[in-house]
Each structure stands twice: as structure tokens, then as C-alpha cells.
Design a protein around this motif. Structure first.
Motif, mmCIF file in Angstrom:
data_model
loop_
_atom_site.group_PDB
_atom_site.id
_atom_site.type_symbol
_atom_site.label_atom_id
_atom_site.label_comp_id
_atom_site.label_asym_id
_atom_site.label_seq_id
_atom_site.Cartn_x
_atom_site.Cartn_y
_atom_site.Cartn_z
ATOM 1 N N LEU A 102 -52.103 13.510 -8.267
ATOM 2 C CA LEU A 102 -51.291 13.373 -9.479
ATOM 3 C C LEU A 102 -50.187 12.338 -9.312
ATOM 4 C CD1 LEU A 102 -50.717 14.312 -12.354
ATOM 5 C CD2 LEU A 102 -49.417 16.241 -11.401
ATOM 6 N N ASP A 103 -49.434 12.433 -8.229
ATOM 7 C CA ASP A 103 -48.331 11.485 -8.030
ATOM 8 C C ASP A 103 -48.842 10.060 -7.838
ATOM 9 O OD1 ASP A 103 -46.157 13.246 -8.299
ATOM 10 O OD2 ASP A 103 -46.447 13.971 -6.254
ATOM 11 N N THR A 104 -49.977 9.909 -7.195
ATOM 12 C CA THR A 104 -50.549 8.579 -6.997
ATOM 13 C C THR A 104 -50.901 7.932 -8.329
ATOM 14 O OG1 THR A 104 -51.438 9.176 -4.837
ATOM 15 C CG2 THR A 104 -52.445 7.286 -5.939
ATOM 16 N N VAL A 105 -51.519 8.689 -9.207
ATOM 17 C CA VAL A 105 -51.895 8.149 -10.515
ATOM 18 C C VAL A 105 -50.654 7.820 -11.344
ATOM 19 C CG1 VAL A 105 -53.105 8.645 -12.674
ATOM 20 C CG2 VAL A 105 -54.110 9.325 -10.487
ATOM 21 N N VAL A 106 -49.640 8.688 -11.283
ATOM 22 C CA VAL A 106 -48.391 8.399 -11.990
ATOM 23 C C VAL A 106 -47.769 7.108 -11.465
ATOM 24 C CG1 VAL A 106 -46.013 9.177 -12.349
ATOM 25 C CG2 VAL A 106 -47.915 10.786 -12.618
ATOM 26 N N GLN A 107 -47.773 6.948 -10.147
ATOM 27 C CA GLN A 107 -47.172 5.742 -9.570
ATOM 28 C C GLN A 107 -47.958 4.489 -9.929
ATOM 29 O OE1 GLN A 107 -44.171 5.412 -8.222
ATOM 30 N NE2 GLN A 107 -43.968 7.588 -8.735
ATOM 31 N N GLN A 108 -49.248 4.608 -10.120
ATOM 32 C CA GLN A 108 -50.031 3.460 -10.571
ATOM 33 C C GLN A 108 -49.591 3.020 -11.972
ATOM 34 O OE1 GLN A 108 -53.995 5.033 -10.153
ATOM 35 N NE2 GLN A 108 -54.197 4.392 -8.020
ATOM 36 N N LEU A 109 -49.360 3.986 -12.825
ATOM 37 C CA LEU A 109 -48.842 3.664 -14.158
ATOM 38 C C LEU A 109 -47.457 3.034 -14.070
ATOM 39 C CD1 LEU A 109 -49.545 6.514 -16.764
ATOM 40 C CD2 LEU A 109 -50.076 4.087 -16.966
ATOM 41 N N VAL A 110 -46.614 3.595 -13.207
ATOM 42 C CA VAL A 110 -45.265 3.049 -13.027
ATOM 43 C C VAL A 110 -45.333 1.596 -12.579
ATOM 44 C CG1 VAL A 110 -43.175 3.190 -11.616
ATOM 45 C CG2 VAL A 110 -44.163 5.275 -12.596
ATOM 46 N N SER A 111 -46.205 1.301 -11.631
ATOM 47 C CA SER A 111 -46.341 -0.075 -11.138
ATOM 48 C C SER A 111 -46.746 -1.023 -12.256
ATOM 49 C CB SER A 111 -47.373 -0.134 -10.003
ATOM 50 O OG SER A 111 -46.923 0.618 -8.891
ATOM 51 N N SER A 112 -47.674 -0.575 -13.098
ATOM 52 C CA SER A 112 -48.080 -1.412 -14.225
ATOM 53 C C SER A 112 -46.919 -1.640 -15.192
ATOM 54 C CB SER A 112 -49.254 -0.764 -14.966
ATOM 55 O OG SER A 112 -50.398 -0.705 -14.145
ATOM 56 N N LEU A 113 -46.140 -0.590 -15.425
ATOM 57 C CA LEU A 113 -45.013 -0.723 -16.344
ATOM 58 C C LEU A 113 -43.933 -1.640 -15.785
ATOM 59 C CD1 LEU A 113 -44.814 2.990 -17.489
ATOM 60 C CD2 LEU A 113 -45.377 1.032 -18.951
ATOM 61 N N LEU A 114 -43.679 -1.534 -14.500
ATOM 62 C CA LEU A 114 -42.645 -2.383 -13.892
ATOM 63 C C LEU A 114 -43.051 -3.852 -13.880
ATOM 64 C CD1 LEU A 114 -41.477 -0.147 -10.899
ATOM 65 C CD2 LEU A 114 -40.281 -0.571 -13.061
ATOM 66 N N ALA A 115 -44.340 -4.131 -14.056
ATOM 67 C CA ALA A 115 -44.796 -5.524 -14.119
ATOM 68 C C ALA A 115 -44.573 -6.139 -15.497
ATOM 69 C CB ALA A 115 -46.279 -5.608 -13.756
ATOM 70 N N GLY A 116 -44.247 -5.308 -16.478
ATOM 71 C CA GLY A 116 -44.015 -5.800 -17.826
ATOM 72 C C GLY A 116 -42.574 -6.187 -18.055
ATOM 73 N N ALA A 117 -42.342 -6.921 -19.126
ATOM 74 C CA ALA A 117 -40.986 -7.341 -19.494
ATOM 75 C C ALA A 117 -40.285 -6.202 -20.226
ATOM 76 C CB ALA A 117 -41.038 -8.577 -20.376
ATOM 77 N N PRO A 118 -39.127 -5.766 -19.749
ATOM 78 C CA PRO A 118 -38.503 -4.572 -20.331
ATOM 79 C C PRO A 118 -38.105 -4.720 -21.791
ATOM 80 C CG PRO A 118 -37.045 -5.609 -18.728
ATOM 81 C CD PRO A 118 -38.378 -6.253 -18.579
ATOM 82 N N VAL A 119 -37.595 -5.888 -22.181
ATOM 83 C CA VAL A 119 -37.207 -6.077 -23.583
ATOM 84 C C VAL A 119 -38.441 -6.028 -24.468
ATOM 85 C CG1 VAL A 119 -36.180 -7.659 -25.246
ATOM 86 C CG2 VAL A 119 -35.116 -7.339 -23.006
ATOM 87 N N ALA A 120 -39.526 -6.653 -24.005
ATOM 88 C CA ALA A 120 -40.767 -6.630 -24.771
ATOM 89 C C ALA A 120 -41.326 -5.219 -24.868
ATOM 90 C CB ALA A 120 -41.785 -7.563 -24.133
ATOM 91 N N GLN A 121 -41.207 -4.435 -23.787
ATOM 92 C CA GLN A 121 -41.703 -3.058 -23.832
ATOM 93 C C GLN A 121 -40.920 -2.227 -24.839
ATOM 94 O OE1 GLN A 121 -41.346 -2.259 -19.637
ATOM 95 N NE2 GLN A 121 -43.528 -2.596 -19.251
ATOM 96 N N THR A 122 -39.614 -2.392 -24.845
ATOM 97 C CA THR A 122 -38.797 -1.688 -25.830
ATOM 98 C C THR A 122 -39.182 -2.103 -27.240
ATOM 99 O OG1 THR A 122 -36.945 -1.482 -24.288
ATOM 100 C CG2 THR A 122 -36.439 -1.286 -26.629
ATOM 101 N N ALA A 123 -39.435 -3.398 -27.416
ATOM 102 C CA ALA A 123 -39.851 -3.891 -28.731
ATOM 103 C C ALA A 123 -41.211 -3.324 -29.127
ATOM 104 C CB ALA A 123 -39.885 -5.414 -28.730
#
Length: 273
Positions: free
Chosen positions: A196-217
Motif C-alpha cells: 500500500l505505501d509503495t503504491v501511494v509513494q508512486q503516486l506521490v512521485s508522479s505528483l511531485l514531478a508536476g508543476a504545482p501552480v498548474a496542478q492547483t489550476a
């Protein structure tokens, strides 16, 4: 290095922040992380603190112990059943506002689910942007079994699973498993408890690769073009609906039957073949 801190008056939650990732953990394992007024207030406070932080990029919501959250605390429900409709509405509005605070965080949010996510617990899962669950997870909107309705969580659950599935599960109060939750859209991933934690961290890694302002938008874009309106009027309406049922004769009977471990008055006897 991990930074672990508790915000003022948050005895029932922990907030851990590491490398831009905030993990909120419900800490009432002896009652399966059930909601009460204090937990609702604390979770709202934590969401407000995260909203104000420019350092937090991703939020994970988790529960300690065997279960994510079993919904409402029975003692709290009993108190609400004895309260007036006006008191129930004020209390329900606090829950509605907390859920909106979670659902409208500018950061991406992930529900990390194990065990039961029932009633308000399912509402928390639905209010997050993404949800990953262990294959032992179970879900239900169980309110009608208590003579109640899942009003305050409805905007988020319907957004997650759609109206067609909500017609079934809101009315039957059936428990459904993680694979069913995946099929109807509540979950994005199902895995083993160990992974479970491994899969969550995979999602986190993908999210951290994105631009935060664009993600909020992106989040704002989805909200703006979606059908669910989380307006003050919507929150007041849902709070009014649950308050009416909590303080009704049917609601009181449902809770009493549950606490007394007996069939509710409306339960039909088994048919004779």
C-alpha cells in the motif's frame, strides 16, 4: 529528516511533513478512527494550516490501526440523536465545512485506505482527489440502516461514483469490497496491504514531478466544470437534511436498535418459504 508536529488542540490527529509531502493520520484506532466533534474540528484546522503552507506539495490522508475510519462515533451519534434539529444542523454544518476544506485544498490529495471506510470515512475518501486502498478495504454508506441519510458526504461520494451507483449504495447500505470500489470509480488503485505505501509513494512521485501552480489550476478547472456545487447553500441544504433525519423518530429508533443490537422497527421479518 522527518518533521513531526501537532497543531494546537489536535489530540486526535498527527501531521507529518517531509520533503513537501504532508501526511495526516487519524489517531483514534481504539474506535476505528470514528468521527466526533473534536476530530471534525481538528481535521478542519489541519486543512486550513496546509492550505496556508507554500511548502506542502502533496497531502496524504491515512488512518491508524486496522481501519481507515468507521464513520461516526456512537457516543457522538447518540448525543446528536438527543439534540434538537437546530443543534443537529449546526453540528452537521461543521462536518460539511470540514469536508469542503479537505476537498478544496489547493494541493493534490490522496486517501490511503485500509480496512473499513464507512459513512463519514467513505466521505473522507471521496473528498480526496485520489484514493489507493489495500485489498482488505471495505466501504459502505450505511446511514439508511440507522434511519439517516448520507447527506453531508453526498456531494463527494456522488462525484466519485456517479449518480447511478449512488442510487444503489445509498439505499441498500451494502458493504462493498475494494475491487468493487475500483470498478465504480471510488478508488484509483487496489493493492496488497504490504504494498500500500509503495503504491501511494508512486503516486506521490508522479505528483511531485508536476508543476504545482498548474496542478492547483487543474483542480479549479475540474471543480468549475463539474456538476457538484460546493456552495454555502449546498452545505446548508445537506446539513439541514441530515439534521432532520437525526432528530426524527426513525433516526432515534435506528440508533437505538444499533446500540441495543436488535432489528430496527422497520426491518421486515424473514419470509417463510
Amino acid at each position: 529528516m522527518n518533521t513531526l508536529f501537532m497543531l494546537p488542540n489536535t489530540e486526535m490527529l498527527a501531521l507529518q511533513v517531509e520533503n513537501g509531502v504532508a501526511t495526516i493520520t487519524l489517531q483514534r484506532p481504539t474506535v476505528h478512527n470514528a468521527f466526533n466533534a473534536q476530530l471534525i474540528t481538528e481535521l478542519h484546522l489541519v486543512c486550513d494550516a496546509i492550505r496556508a503552507s507554500s511548502d506542502i506539495r502533496v497531502v496524504i490522508l491515512s488512518g491508524s490501526g486496522k481501519n481507515f475510519s468507521a464513520g461516526a462515533d456512537l457516543n457522538w451519534m447518540q448525543q446528536q440523536g438527543e439534540a434538537s434539529e437546530a443543534e443537529n444542523q449546526a453540528d452537521a454544518l461543521k462536518l460539511a465545512n470540514m469536508l469542503r476544506a479537505l476537498a478544496t485544498l489547493p494541493q493534490p490529495t490522496i486517501a490511503r485506505v485500509q480496512g473499513a471506510a464507512i459513512g463519514g470515512g467513505l466521505g473522507l475518501v471521496s473528498a480526496c482527489d485520489m484514493a489507493v486502498a489495500a485489498d482488505n478495504a471495505t466501504f459502505a454508506t450505511s446511514e439508511v440502516r440507522l434511519g439517516l441519510i448520507p447527506a453531508t458526504i453526498a456531494p463527494y461520494v456522488i462525484r466519485a461514483i456517479g449518480e447511478r451507483q449512488a442510487y444503489r449504495y445509498f439505499q441498500t447500505a451494502e458493504r462493498f469490497d475494494a475491487l468493487t470500489a475500483l470498478r465504480i470509480g471510488l478508488l484509483h488503485e487496489v493493492t496488497t496491504p504490504e504494498a500500500l505505501d509503495t503504491v501511494v509513494q508512486q503516486l506521490v512521485s508522479s505528483l511531485l514531478a508536476g508543476a504545482p501552480v498548474a496542478q492547483t489550476a487543474c483542480k479549479a478547472l475540474i471543480r468549475d466544470i463539474g456538476r457538484t456545487l460546493l456552495s454555502d447553500e449546498c452545505l446548508a441544504d445537506t446539513a439541514s437534511r441530515i439534521a432532520k433525519h437525526r432528530s426524527s423518530a426513525e433516526g432515534r429508533e435506528g440508533l437505538a436498535a444499533f446500540l441495543e443490537k436488535r432489528p430496527a422497527a422497520w426491518t421486515l421479518p424473514p419470509s417463510k418459504s
